[in-house]
Design an enzyme around this catalytic site. Structure first.
Site, short mmCIF file in Angstrom:
data_model
loop_
_atom_site.label_atom_id
_atom_site.label_comp_id
_atom_site.label_asym_id
_atom_site.label_seq_id
_atom_site.Cartn_x
_atom_site.Cartn_y
_atom_site.Cartn_z
CE LYS A 179 -4.19 1.62 2.33
NZ LYS A 179 -5.03 1.81 1.16
C1 LIG Z 1 -6.50 -0.27 -4.06
C2 LIG Z 1 -7.21 -0.80 -2.86
N1 LIG Z 1 -7.74 -2.03 -2.90
C3 LIG Z 1 -8.38 -2.56 -1.84
C4 LIG Z 1 -8.54 -1.85 -0.67
C5 LIG Z 1 -9.26 -2.46 0.50
O1 LIG Z 1 -8.34 -2.76 1.50
P1 LIG Z 1 -8.75 -2.74 3.05
O2 LIG Z 1 -9.94 -3.56 3.20
O3 LIG Z 1 -7.56 -3.32 3.72
O4 LIG Z 1 -8.98 -1.33 3.42
C6 LIG Z 1 -8.01 -0.57 -0.58
C7 LIG Z 1 -8.12 0.22 0.65
O5 LIG Z 1 -7.23 0.22 1.45
C8 LIG Z 1 -7.31 -0.03 -1.69
O6 LIG Z 1 -6.80 1.20 -1.65
#
Ligand SMILES: Cc1ncc(COP(=O)(O)O)c(C=O)c1O
Length: 319
Positions: free
Chosen positions: A157
């Site tokens: 991330k």
């Molecule tokens: C590109 C992306 N995909 C998926 C998610 C979902 O991840 P999470 O459930 O850990 O927030 C996020 C958010 O963080 C994201 O930015």
């Protein structure tokens, strides 16, 4: 945005308006940062952070993937975040930990630039809106493909990687949709600009696997477990674009958005054009877990100790 009083910055609590960086901060130029999106809910057992340790673990993993040693122990980030929530007097909020290459070194070799760490908290409603959660959102398959593992690290991330989501989000917004769905480099369905995606066909739920370049979503993991506990079949496999149009139901999930039905894709109504029964049931079970209403998922909650709120009332803790 809803301003709070304090931000945690490199080990100290500083007033919101003083949480500043130099314009030559490395991460501002090259995107050399990693971050998390976390939420604290006012739950049945008091304010509590949802899957806090999982988020902190992913933050450390993202940082490691980009060769950024975090100069704090995980426990310090965790306890400082709980204290930050209490000192800001918040019972529910969004939490944004950020680790980035700071000021002192320019150029593309970043290993001598300092690594700065901040945590901010503020009140932030459902990312795709309360109405979106209720009625479902309209989505468009983006002309932008999700970043591929050939060039970047989809499982991290990382700040710079979000230019991909930003392009997709702007494109969908300008075209009059609420969210973008990105295909991966092979043309399979990957995810939303900030959410993982699920399709429902004949009572079975399908979601793209890790090999589809998804972010390994923490809400995704929780929802998969909740669905399996509900006796729903969940299959992780590649999904063709046309399956979006053939689905009986579609929904997406993420920390900021929570669990959101998708009622239309590329102007095709999904099912009856409104959130389906399975989606509603999963959404409601997920909301129960987030708010501590389900005993078996209480272990996912990291409560903010009540003593921290009491201490925040005393003058020696106020910045
Ligand atoms: C590109 C992306 N995909 C998926 C998610 C979902 O991840 P999470 O459930 O850990 O927030 C996020 C958010 O963080 C994201 O930015």
């Amino acid at each position: 945005m809803n301003q709070a009083d304090l931000i945690w910055m490199n080990g100290e609590f500083v007033p919101w308006e003083d949480a500043k960086v130099h314009v030559l901060t490395h991460g501002l130029h090259y995107g050399t940062g990693v971050f998390e999106g976390v939420r604290c809910y006012d739950t049945e057992i008091g304010p509590a952070v949802f899957r806090h340790t999982d988020h902190i673990d992913r933050l450390y993993k993202s940082a490691e993937l980009y060769y950024m040693p975090i100069p704090f122990e995980r426990e310090q980030i965790r306890s400082s975040t709980l204290e930050l929530i209490a000192r800001n007097g918040l019972r529910s909020c969004y939490i944004r930990p950020l680790v980035f290459r700071g000021y002192g070194q320019m150029g593309l070799f970043p290993l001598e630039a300092p690594v700065d760490v901040t945590v901010a908290v503020w009140e932030w409603g459902a990312y795709l809106g309360d109405e979106g959660k209720q009625k479902g959102v309209r989505a468009k398959v983006s002309s932008w493909r999700r970043i591929s593992p050939d060039s970047l690290i989809p499982h991290a991330k990382a700040s710079g990687q979000y230019l991909n989501s930003v392009l997709a989000k702007i494109e969908s917004h300008k075209a009059g949709y609420e969210e973008a769905i990105l295909l991966d480099d092979k043309g399979h369905v990957c995810e939303g600009s900030g959410e993982n995606i699920f399709i429902v066909r004949e009572g079975v739920v399908y979601t793209p696997p890790q090999t589809a370049s998804i972010l390994d979503g923490i809400s995704r993991k929780a929802i998969i477990q909740i669905m399996r506990d509900m006796g729903i079949d969940v299959v992780e496999r590649d999904i063709a674009r046309a399956e979006l149009y053939l689905a009986d139901e579609l929904f997406c999930c993420g920390t900021a958005a929570e669990c959101v039905p998708i009622r239309e894709v590329d102007d095709h109504a999904v099912g009856a054009g409104q959130p389906g029964e399975l989606t509603r049931a999963v959404q409601s079970a997920f909301e129960d877990a987030l708010h501590g209403r389900t005993e078996r998922y209480r272990e996912w909650l990291d409560p903010v100790p009540v003593e921290l709120y009491e201490a925040a009332q005393t003058s020696d803790l106020v910045a």
